[in-house]
Each structure stands twice: as C-alpha cells, then as structure tokens.
Design a protein around this motif. Structure first.
Motif, mmCIF file in Angstrom:
data_model
loop_
_atom_site.group_PDB
_atom_site.id
_atom_site.type_symbol
_atom_site.label_atom_id
_atom_site.label_comp_id
_atom_site.label_asym_id
_atom_site.label_seq_id
_atom_site.Cartn_x
_atom_site.Cartn_y
_atom_site.Cartn_z
ATOM 1 N N PRO A 99 0.816 -1.219 0.000
ATOM 2 C CA PRO A 99 0.000 0.000 0.000
ATOM 3 C C PRO A 99 0.850 1.269 0.000
ATOM 4 N N MET A 100 0.222 2.333 -0.434
ATOM 5 C CA MET A 100 0.883 3.635 -0.438
ATOM 6 C C MET A 100 0.752 4.277 0.941
ATOM 7 N N LEU A 101 1.809 4.943 1.332
ATOM 8 C CA LEU A 101 1.837 5.672 2.590
ATOM 9 C C LEU A 101 1.785 7.166 2.273
ATOM 10 N N ALA A 102 2.111 7.980 3.222
ATOM 11 C CA ALA A 102 2.145 9.428 3.021
ATOM 12 C C ALA A 102 3.187 9.794 1.966
ATOM 13 N N PHE A 103 2.980 10.902 1.291
ATOM 14 C CA PHE A 103 3.899 11.463 0.304
ATOM 15 C C PHE A 103 4.119 10.528 -0.888
ATOM 16 N N ASN A 104 3.143 9.690 -1.179
ATOM 17 C CA ASN A 104 3.182 8.788 -2.336
ATOM 18 C C ASN A 104 4.377 7.813 -2.292
ATOM 19 N N ILE A 105 4.700 7.371 -1.090
ATOM 20 C CA ILE A 105 5.766 6.400 -0.867
ATOM 21 C C ILE A 105 5.113 5.058 -0.595
ATOM 22 N N SER A 106 5.565 4.021 -1.288
ATOM 23 C CA SER A 106 4.989 2.695 -1.025
ATOM 24 C C SER A 106 5.579 2.130 0.265
ATOM 25 N N MET A 107 4.854 1.199 0.852
ATOM 26 C CA MET A 107 5.332 0.577 2.078
ATOM 27 C C MET A 107 6.670 -0.131 1.825
ATOM 28 N N ALA A 108 6.837 -0.722 0.659
ATOM 29 C CA ALA A 108 8.103 -1.397 0.337
ATOM 30 C C ALA A 108 9.253 -0.385 0.313
ATOM 31 N N GLU A 109 9.035 0.769 -0.288
ATOM 32 C CA GLU A 109 10.084 1.805 -0.328
ATOM 33 C C GLU A 109 10.441 2.256 1.087
ATOM 34 N N ALA A 110 9.428 2.485 1.901
ATOM 35 C CA ALA A 110 9.665 2.910 3.280
ATOM 36 C C ALA A 110 10.429 1.845 4.059
ATOM 37 N N LEU A 111 10.090 0.585 3.843
ATOM 38 C CA LEU A 111 10.765 -0.493 4.567
ATOM 39 C C LEU A 111 12.227 -0.645 4.149
ATOM 40 N N VAL A 112 12.529 -0.405 2.888
ATOM 41 C CA VAL A 112 13.930 -0.446 2.445
ATOM 42 C C VAL A 112 14.720 0.648 3.160
ATOM 43 N N VAL A 113 14.164 1.841 3.218
ATOM 44 C CA VAL A 113 14.861 2.953 3.882
ATOM 45 C C VAL A 113 15.008 2.675 5.383
ATOM 46 N N ILE A 114 13.936 2.241 6.019
ATOM 47 C CA ILE A 114 13.980 1.958 7.461
ATOM 48 C C ILE A 114 15.005 0.877 7.768
#
Length: 174
Positions: free
Chosen positions: A132-147
C-alpha cells in the motif's frame, strides 16, 4: 562523540526505544491489515518476523543490560540485514525488477512455525507484488527499504561503538 556512541551502545533507554519502534512498526502493519484490509504477502510476513526478532532482542537487552551489548548489536545487525534483504526483494517484486512467484507458504523453519503460533501476525493473505501507499506517495516497500537500511547502519555503528568502553562520567544511559 565516541563516548556518546559507546554509552548509547550499552544503554537500556536505547533498547527501550528500539522496542517501542518495533511495536509501532508491527502496529502499523496490523492497522493496514485489519483496519484498511491490506493483507500481507509472504515477503511482508518475513519482514514482520525480522521486526519481531529485533523486538525480542531489544526486550532481552532491556532486561540484561549493557554487559552483552556486543551480542545485542551483532544480533540487531543480522536482523536488520535480513529485513533489508526481504524489503529489497519486496520492492523489486513490486517494481517488476525481480521476478518472484511467492507462494502462500511462509516457509518458516519447522522449529519456528510463526504462522502456526500466531496467524494473526504471520499468516500471509495475498500474493506478492503490491504494497500500500503511505504518506507522500511512498509505497510501504520503499519505506521499509529505507527503514531497514538506516537500521543496519545504526546497528553497525553501535556494534563498533560497543567495543569501546565509555568514560564513567559520560556513561549517562546505563
């Protein structure tokens, strides 16, 4: 700065914050699953398992404290790298750069059947390919890679810092 990092590496407050972060991440995942109806895929369940493991290490380090800081940070680094790998594959599948046919079997080891012990957390509901998409049009996968990449970096720095003994007057966190 080195004394601060060394003290942080042995800090119970640090591990308490790690535990809180893990609970928040698991809570967000459960919110998306049970409130917003975005079921997890096998890779998502693996990421939850890595986070759960990190939370377990944080709880253990919170109880035991500083003497085993080196082992705690080594375990934390290993878990962060596992999470980074799973997150990277999830992002690759989502973007189509990695071709993976995820099954609905999470393939946990026989001695650790998390999906049987706690299906609420670790049972996959959907095939891989979308987060799913999170805030600022970031996907959960993208956020998890950064985290997970940031967590791996923090773990490595604190692992190295745990080799150094802090000065007593600077050891504010123990």
């Amino acid at each position: 700065m080195l004394d601060f990092l060394s003290a942080t590496a042995r800090s119970r407050i640090f591990w308490f914050l790690v535990l809180i972060a893990c609970l928040v991440l698991e809570g967000v995942a459960l919110y998306y699953q049970y409130v917003l109806d975005y079921g997890p895929c096998v890779l998502c369940v693996h990421i939850r398992a890595w986070i759960f493991g990190l939370g377990a290490v944080a709880l253990l380090m919170l109880v035991i404290g500083g003497p085993l800081a080196l082992l705690g940070h080594l375990a934390s680094l290993g878990l962060a790298l596992g999470m980074l790998r799973s997150s990277w594959i999830t992002l690759g599948v989502e973007r189509g750069t990695i071709i993976d046919s995820c099954t609905m079997d999470p393939q946990f080891p026989d001695w650790l059947p998390l999906h049987q012990w706690s299906p609420v957390l670790f049972e996959p509901w959907e095939p891989c390919g979308y987060t799913p998409m999170l805030a600022f049009n970031i996907s959960m996968a993208e956020a998890l890679v950064v985290i997970s990449a940031l967590w791996a970096l923090v773990s490595l720095v604190l692992l190295l810092a745990s080799f150094r003994k802090p000065k007593k007057e600077k050891d504010l966190f123990s």
